[in-house]
Design an enzyme around this catalytic site. Structure first.
Site, PDB file in Angstrom:
ATOM      1  CB  SER A 196      -8.427   0.523   5.650  1.00  9.76           C
ATOM      2  OG  SER A 196      -9.150   1.733   5.622  1.00  9.76           O
TER       3      SER A 196
ATOM      4  CE  LYS B 229      -4.000   1.788   2.596  1.00 10.45           C
ATOM      5  NZ  LYS B 229      -4.896   1.524   3.753  1.00 10.45           N
TER       6      LYS B 229
ATOM      7  CB  SER C 114      -7.975   3.343   2.900  1.00 15.27           C
ATOM      8  OG  SER C 114      -7.182   2.664   3.845  1.00 15.27           O
TER       9      SER C 114
END
Lengths: 565, 565
Positions: free
Chosen positions: B229, B130, B205
């Site tokens: 997330s 990420k 996310s």
């Protein structure tokens, strides 16, 4: 509604009535400084009770398990000595519940008679508890007049676990108002003095425990520590103590000040007359799997491998580092002598000792202060206003009041966003300190970083009441100086206290002034007058890494053995 | 100084240039909803590359360790498939660094050639990260225009550990601005869509990870999860994911929003095409003893006994509890069907299944919102104002803008004292929930409380962009509804995601209205139109206790096996 003053008087009278009249003693003359010998000379204790109360936790548990001493006899002995201690040091106890404790002891004795087995690893052992640890049906004031009449509906999780382990919770002990003082004084019970020298403070906030355990009125006590509150009284009173890492021992169901302050939580931990007592407590409580009862307790089993120092080459070639000062204030001569004694003893025992370079201890202490003050003023005001009791602004004796200094009580309030910035800075300091520690592997000669740090618990032995002084930690903030303990709390390092020596005015003479770091360092220098500190115990601190309780206990044992061997 | 818009355009152009021209593909028609088959049919991947990228982490590591597949070949295969994925789902990647990754793969191949050994437990395995996980020398924008040009001086701790384990970090993946959205869109890279149906959100996310892993453009990805997330994108994209407890995986050196918010920290965790992939990641990282490098990581060794379900009678007679809804919003028909399928499969496999009664999930979600909003407005404003980029207020497509709803972006600010009260309430909720869970021991018939909870990851499969809706959690507050995941984050329970089925408009027909809990429940009911959700994966969540990662992985494996067996 009665005034706060009347409420406090009533509570004190009720407490006084809980002392069995046959346990009232004739007090030593007020001029008697050191009352440590008094419990054994006052005539109230039988020879057997003296033998029992002088025994360590290890011995007590063996004799209790063997049925040699009943829990009733052991509990009676410690209760008498605790009540003697209370009268000697003035108010080291808060809640006294003799009948209840003896009934519990009897229950355990009957259990053993019936089953031939112990009820648990702490079978029959009396344990004292700081006045935060709720016991069902008892009042928990925590030194707040506002909380008089607050009776507990249930036990704290730790109390439940101690019961299940076969222990006998038998007294609760005194604290300072708000808990956020390193001395012990409140509007209900008054002041707890140091039994080695009653003109000195017992330290705080677990000052009642420190004084009681020092007088052998309890073999094992439970205190709490947010920035030194177990370690300072243990050090000032000359006993062993452990500050575990956040969440190792369950706090659930205990009362506290500044509740919801989760940034730098207070932790529960043991005080005892022996290092073995600390280990026995930790092992018993952790083996009860407290994480299944308290959501903030960490799921981490008691680790025998870590206790055998698996991460420190099984203790074969330890390298300790001595931190002679924290870069903020230079310790007094007796503390320096204790460090030298320990260094020498460790080297003699075959260990390596190098110097520790402190890193940003002023900043670490500043972080602790910023976290606490972020909501402390409001917290204290709300609690005290319920009864109208005055907020205490000094620990000095009545005849030497001083102007209020800025403190957690008068200066505070941050927004949550500001608190985030403090916490961010704190994380960076923790990261830096970890790198600093790791980097010592190039200096130890063991291939590992330093195994533990040895340092003062405070820059002085127990000072006179009210003299555990304020320091300007950063430009605009003042705090009581517990930097030698609170720095490790900010870093969340496990840390123990062990006794080394006591102040000897003939050996620990005043030294010529050193080059002062600043005005505060000078003030602390000037505080030292050998006669004023006479007989005060001098303890040191052993600091390990976060959640390394097992190894810290084992290494403290090694240091202790080196010192006494 | 260039405008934020120009900075974003320039960054996109620079990103575009990092895609090797020979890996550009012809895009499927815009009307193609499901692009999952496309990487294998577009003609860019060789048959061997298709075989490699379809292999699980377990198989890949075996073949890499055997030298059957070189890391260069494996990394090339995944890189190609990642770049294809990127083009298909629009911007699932942020940083693309082919040369660097291939050089690293070559280094590992040479190491193996020279020593005959693997470099570590993740030898040769490409891993996607990420866009928070800094890699030295690479830009880390985390979707903020303000952070364009921010090149990392050092690796995040986790990246260092992955390198030491022999892994090949090879791409970074897209996120929403601020990270505090359960969809994925920002002013630099735009939107990440769902590869199973591009009209749907990938979730967030960690939406870039979810989409990439679903397309098998990465065998193993690292996301972060503060309230869902990792779990929401894993669930929406149909892959496995794990939300570990606070502090189990090192976060040090990764960038983040709302830094210093320590009340309810974000955690890093894996996403993968197999449950084995999650376990391999967790075991490798924890065995690297991350607590010696990151002060916020918990000193808790990987525990094989816990993985063998020592605390759950070795998995012999598990009792799961199904939470059909959380008392706030009733899930859509496909989610209900997935729960029924799982229930049936577990019973068939010989396990017990009872119903779970949710406890105060609305309040738990409210606590998450209160903690975040305590400083979020200020945090987001300060970061975005550095470049002048607009704060994003909706995830809807451009042609369907709506009025701003109150959110973390517009409504916030608490004092530290107020935050303490939220935290105090949260502690009480955690205590209550633990007692609630413990009390199930009277219902399970196993003598133990429920071993794990099975529940939805969201009340719906992936909804259309911008439809991961807002909910009024308490009277005056609104939040995006990620209550099915954030409740467990507030409680800090370890939780995994596993795939069950996908939406089938013919089976998952719209049901007649139930008795609505409130207007929001009705709104969610009305959101369900079978055709709109077609082909969306339906995953569920398995919830264990705090720091019970090992057991959660093992039990998820058992559920997975029951479903597929």
């Amino acid at each position: 509604m009665p005034s706060w003053y009347d409420l406090a008087v009533d509570k004190r009278q009720r407490q006084s009535k809980t002392i069995p009249s046959q346990w009232r003693i004739q007090l030593p003359p007020e001029s008697t400084i050191d009352v440590i010998p008094y419990p054994e000379t006052c005539g109230l204790l039988t020879p057997e009770e003296i033998e029992i109360t002088n025994a360590s936790v290890e011995i007590l548990l063996v004799k209790l398990a063997a049925g040699e001493w009943s829990s009733f006899i052991v509990t009676t002995a410690f209760y008498k000595r605790a009540v003697i201690s209370h009268q000697l040091v003035v108010n080291c106890l808060t809640e006294i519940f003799v009948e209840r404790a003896l009934a519990r002891a009897t229950e355990l004795d009957e259990y053993m008679k019936k089953t031939g087995k112990v009820a648990g690893p702490l079978h029959g052992l009396p344990i004292s508890l700081k006045d935060q640890l709720c016991i069902k049906g008892l009042e928990t004031t925590m030194g707040y007049v506002s909380w008089i009449g607050k009776y507990a509906d249930s036990n704290a999780v730790l109390v439940d676990i101690l019961y299940e382990c076969g222990a006998v919770p038998f007294v609760r002990t005194n604290v300072p108002q708000t808990l956020m003082w390193a001395e012990t004084f409140n509007n209900i019970f008054g002041r707890t003095s140091n039994p080695h020298n009653r003109s000195l403070t017992s330290g705080g906030s677990s000052g009642g425990e420190g004084a009681l355990v020092a007088l052998k009125g309890s073999p094992l006590g439970v205190g709490s520590d947010i920035g030194g509150s177990i370690r300072i009284p243990a050090a000032f009173c000359g006993v062993y103590g452990l500050r575990p890492s956040y969440g190792r021992i369950p706090y659930g169901g205990a009362v506290n000040s500044m509740e919801g302050q989760d940034s730098m939580p207070s932790v529960l931990g043991p005080l005892s007359g022996s290092i073995g007592g600390l280990k026995i407590f930790m092992e018993a409580v952790i083996k009860a799997e407290p994480w299944l009862r308290d959501p903030l307790t960490i799921r981490k089993h008691w680790n025998d491998e870590e206790y055998k120092l698996a991460d420190h080459r099984r203790g074969k070639d330890l390298c300790f580092a001595v931190m002679w000062d924290d870069g903020v204030v230079i310790p007094h001569p007796p503390v320096k002598r204790a460090l030298e004694m320990t260094q020498k003893a460790l080297i003699k025992a075959g260990h390596k000792v190098i110097d520790w370079t402190p890193l940003k201890h002023r900043e670490l202490t500043g972080v602790a202060f910023d976290i606490w003050r972020s909501g402390s003023v409001e917290d204290f005001a709300i609690t005290t206003s319920a009864s109208g009791e005055p907020l205490i602004h000094t620990m000095l004796l009545d005849d030497e009041k001083e102007t209020f200094l800025p403190s957690l009580r008068t200066q505070g309030g941050l927004t949550a966003y500001q608190l985030w910035q403090v916490q961010r800075y704190r994380r960076d300091l923790r990261t830096e300190y970890m790198a600093h520690w790791n980097a010592t592997s190039s200096q130890t000669g063991t291939g590992r970083p330093v195994d533990a740090i040895i340092c003062p618990a405070a820059p002085y032995a127990a000072p006179r009441h009210g003299r555990n002084r304020l320091v300007k930690v950063v430009d605009s903030h003042h705090s009581m100086y517990f930097g030698y303990t609170s720095a490790w709390s900010v870093l969340d390092y496990a840390a123990s206290i062990f006794p080394v020596t006591s102040v000897d005015p003939y050996r620990d003479t005043k030294q010529p002034p050193h080059q002062f770091i600043d005005g505060f360092d000078q003030e602390i220098y000037e505080l030292y007058e050998p006669q004023a500190f006479q007989n005060a115990p001098v303890c040191l601190q052993l600091v390990g890494r976060t959640l390394e309780e097992e190894a810290v206990l084992a290494m403290t044992g090694i240091v202790d053995f080196a010192l006494r061997g």
